[in-house]
Motif scaffolding. Structure first.
Motif, short mmCIF file in Angstrom:
data_model
loop_
_atom_site.label_atom_id
_atom_site.label_comp_id
_atom_site.label_asym_id
_atom_site.label_seq_id
_atom_site.Cartn_x
_atom_site.Cartn_y
_atom_site.Cartn_z
N SER A 103 30.25 77.26 -79.88
CA SER A 103 29.34 77.07 -78.75
C SER A 103 27.94 76.80 -79.29
O SER A 103 27.58 77.25 -80.38
CB SER A 103 29.32 78.31 -77.84
N TRP A 104 27.17 76.06 -78.51
CA TRP A 104 25.88 75.59 -79.03
C TRP A 104 24.88 76.72 -79.24
O TRP A 104 24.10 76.67 -80.20
CB TRP A 104 25.30 74.52 -78.10
N ALA A 105 24.86 77.72 -78.39
CA ALA A 105 23.84 78.76 -78.51
C ALA A 105 24.00 79.54 -79.82
O ALA A 105 23.03 79.75 -80.56
CB ALA A 105 23.90 79.71 -77.31
N ILE A 106 25.22 79.96 -80.11
CA ILE A 106 25.46 80.68 -81.36
C ILE A 106 25.20 79.76 -82.55
O ILE A 106 24.52 80.14 -83.51
CB ILE A 106 26.89 81.25 -81.39
N ALA A 142 26.46 70.82 -87.14
CA ALA A 142 25.54 71.73 -87.84
C ALA A 142 24.78 71.04 -88.96
O ALA A 142 23.65 71.41 -89.27
CB ALA A 142 26.32 72.93 -88.39
N ALA A 143 25.38 70.03 -89.57
CA ALA A 143 24.70 69.31 -90.65
C ALA A 143 23.42 68.67 -90.17
O ALA A 143 22.44 68.57 -90.92
CB ALA A 143 25.64 68.26 -91.25
N LEU A 144 23.38 68.24 -88.92
CA LEU A 144 22.16 67.66 -88.36
C LEU A 144 21.19 68.74 -87.89
O LEU A 144 19.98 68.66 -88.13
CB LEU A 144 22.48 66.72 -87.20
N VAL A 145 21.70 69.77 -87.23
CA VAL A 145 20.81 70.79 -86.69
C VAL A 145 20.11 71.56 -87.80
O VAL A 145 18.92 71.87 -87.71
CB VAL A 145 21.58 71.75 -85.76
N ILE A 146 20.82 71.84 -88.88
CA ILE A 146 20.23 72.65 -89.95
C ILE A 146 19.20 71.86 -90.76
O ILE A 146 18.35 72.45 -91.44
CB ILE A 146 21.35 73.21 -90.86
N THR A 147 19.24 70.53 -90.68
CA THR A 147 18.30 69.70 -91.43
C THR A 147 17.13 69.23 -90.58
O THR A 147 16.32 68.41 -91.04
CB THR A 147 19.02 68.47 -92.02
N LEU A 148 16.97 69.74 -89.38
CA LEU A 148 15.86 69.32 -88.52
C LEU A 148 14.47 69.49 -89.14
O LEU A 148 13.57 68.73 -88.80
CB LEU A 148 15.93 70.07 -87.18
N ALA A 171 23.77 60.46 -89.96
CA ALA A 171 23.69 60.16 -88.53
C ALA A 171 24.26 58.78 -88.23
O ALA A 171 24.92 58.58 -87.21
CB ALA A 171 22.24 60.26 -88.06
N GLY A 172 24.01 57.83 -89.13
CA GLY A 172 24.56 56.50 -88.95
C GLY A 172 26.07 56.50 -88.93
O GLY A 172 26.72 55.73 -88.20
N ALA A 173 26.66 57.37 -89.74
CA ALA A 173 28.12 57.48 -89.77
C ALA A 173 28.65 58.22 -88.54
O ALA A 173 29.83 58.10 -88.21
CB ALA A 173 28.56 58.21 -91.03
N TYR A 174 27.78 58.97 -87.86
CA TYR A 174 28.19 59.74 -86.69
C TYR A 174 28.21 58.92 -85.40
O TYR A 174 28.80 59.34 -84.41
CB TYR A 174 27.23 60.92 -86.47
N ALA A 185 23.33 65.56 -80.84
CA ALA A 185 22.69 65.98 -82.09
C ALA A 185 22.00 64.81 -82.78
O ALA A 185 20.90 64.95 -83.33
CB ALA A 185 23.73 66.62 -83.02
N VAL A 186 22.64 63.64 -82.78
CA VAL A 186 22.01 62.45 -83.36
C VAL A 186 20.73 62.13 -82.59
O VAL A 186 19.67 61.87 -83.19
CB VAL A 186 22.98 61.25 -83.33
N ALA A 187 20.80 62.16 -81.26
CA ALA A 187 19.62 61.88 -80.44
C ALA A 187 18.51 62.89 -80.70
O ALA A 187 17.33 62.53 -80.77
CB ALA A 187 20.02 61.88 -78.97
N TRP A 188 18.88 64.15 -80.84
CA TRP A 188 17.91 65.23 -81.10
C TRP A 188 17.19 64.97 -82.42
O TRP A 188 15.96 65.04 -82.49
CB TRP A 188 18.67 66.55 -81.12
N TRP A 189 17.94 64.64 -83.45
CA TRP A 189 17.35 64.39 -84.77
C TRP A 189 16.38 63.22 -84.70
O TRP A 189 15.25 63.28 -85.21
CB TRP A 189 18.45 64.11 -85.79
N LEU A 190 16.80 62.15 -84.05
CA LEU A 190 15.96 60.96 -83.97
C LEU A 190 14.73 61.18 -83.09
O LEU A 190 13.63 60.71 -83.42
CB LEU A 190 16.78 59.79 -83.42
N ARG A 191 14.90 61.86 -81.98
CA ARG A 191 13.76 62.14 -81.11
C ARG A 191 12.70 62.94 -81.85
O ARG A 191 11.50 62.63 -81.79
CB ARG A 191 14.21 62.90 -79.87
N ASP A 192 13.12 63.99 -82.57
CA ASP A 192 12.15 64.78 -83.33
C ASP A 192 11.53 63.95 -84.44
O ASP A 192 10.32 64.05 -84.72
CB ASP A 192 12.83 66.02 -83.91
N LEU A 193 12.31 63.12 -85.09
CA LEU A 193 11.79 62.26 -86.15
C LEU A 193 10.77 61.27 -85.61
O LEU A 193 9.78 60.96 -86.28
CB LEU A 193 12.94 61.52 -86.83
N SER A 194 10.98 60.78 -84.41
CA SER A 194 10.10 59.75 -83.85
C SER A 194 8.67 60.23 -83.69
O SER A 194 7.73 59.43 -83.66
CB SER A 194 10.64 59.26 -82.51
#
Length: 225
Positions: A103-106, A142-148, A171-174, A185-194
């Motif tokens: 689950s996402w919260a945990i 998790a690989a994307l969330v932990i690297t934010l 992310a490109g492979a995802y 998660a891909v969108a989250w990573w990119l939005r924060d990066l932007s």
């Protein structure tokens, strides 16, 4: 502090009538006590102040094994301190938890703790890269969330840019995986990066955006001018 003492302390923070709504919102089948997040923050902050690193890791492990919703979140919060020395046991425990994510919260609370351990030793990114090949969706996410943290530097060093580009490669492979949580998660990573590196975000969207789900493509680019 024993596990029984920790669980008793958690139960003092239960709000009557809250558990059912939390279980429904978080789609939990495990036990949910009904504790608001600010109360968990206050309780685990006190535990971090009063327990050694070794004892925090031991208690976190025990709390996780109860499989109680708030106990698992409290376990993650016990390991969320940036300056945690030594931190090898904490990092090992976080890795052990990742296959249990459901689950996402945990998952997000554990990844927030993991972010601190990854920033403390960026060489650990090699381990995280292995998660991208997992059959378990939550591990891949998790690989994307932990690297934010690597989306957020205003003045990244060359080694930080290398990690940023490495994760963008993941992310490109995802993008061909249309699971909602992966796309989110891909969108989250990119939005924060932007916010900090719009050029790389635009380049990614030009290369991969047409293969993303429409909602993810929109969210990834909604902060770009």
């Amino acid at each position: 502090m024993t596990l029984d003492e920790a669980l008793a302390a958690l139960r003092t923070q239960v709000e009557d009538g809250r558990a059912e709504g939390m279980a429904a919102y978080h789609k939990q089948t495990r036990e949910v006590l009904g504790i608001p997040n600010p109360a968990l923050n206050d309780l685990t902050k006190t535990w971090r102040q009063n327990l050694s690193v070794e004892d925090r890791v031991t208690l976190a492990d025990q709390l996780w094994q109860t499989d109680i919703f708030e106990a698992r979140i409290a376990a993650a919060k016990l390991l969320s301190q940036a300056r945690l020395r030594p931190d090898e046991a904490a990092w090992a425990l976080i890795q052990n938890w990742v296959p249990d994510f459901d689950s996402w919260a945990i998952a997000d609370h554990v990844c927030m703790a993991g972010q601190k351990r990854l920033v403390a030793d960026p060489a650990r990114i090699d381990t995280v890269e292995g998660w991208t090949k997992s059959d378990h969706m939550w591990t891949r996410r998790a690989a994307l969330v932990i690297t934010l943290p690597w989306t957020k530097q205003n003045n990244p060093k060359p080694e930080d840019l290398a990690i940023r580009d490495r994760v963008l490669g993941w992310a490109g492979a995802y993008v061909d995986d249309h699971d909602w949580f992966i796309q989110k998660a891909v969108a989250w990573w990119l939005r924060d990066l932007s916010k900090h590196d719009p050029a790389r975000t635009r380049d990614f969207l030009e290369a991969h955006g047409d293969r993303m789900k429409a909602f993810a493509r929109k969210e990834a680019g909604n902060l770009l001018a």
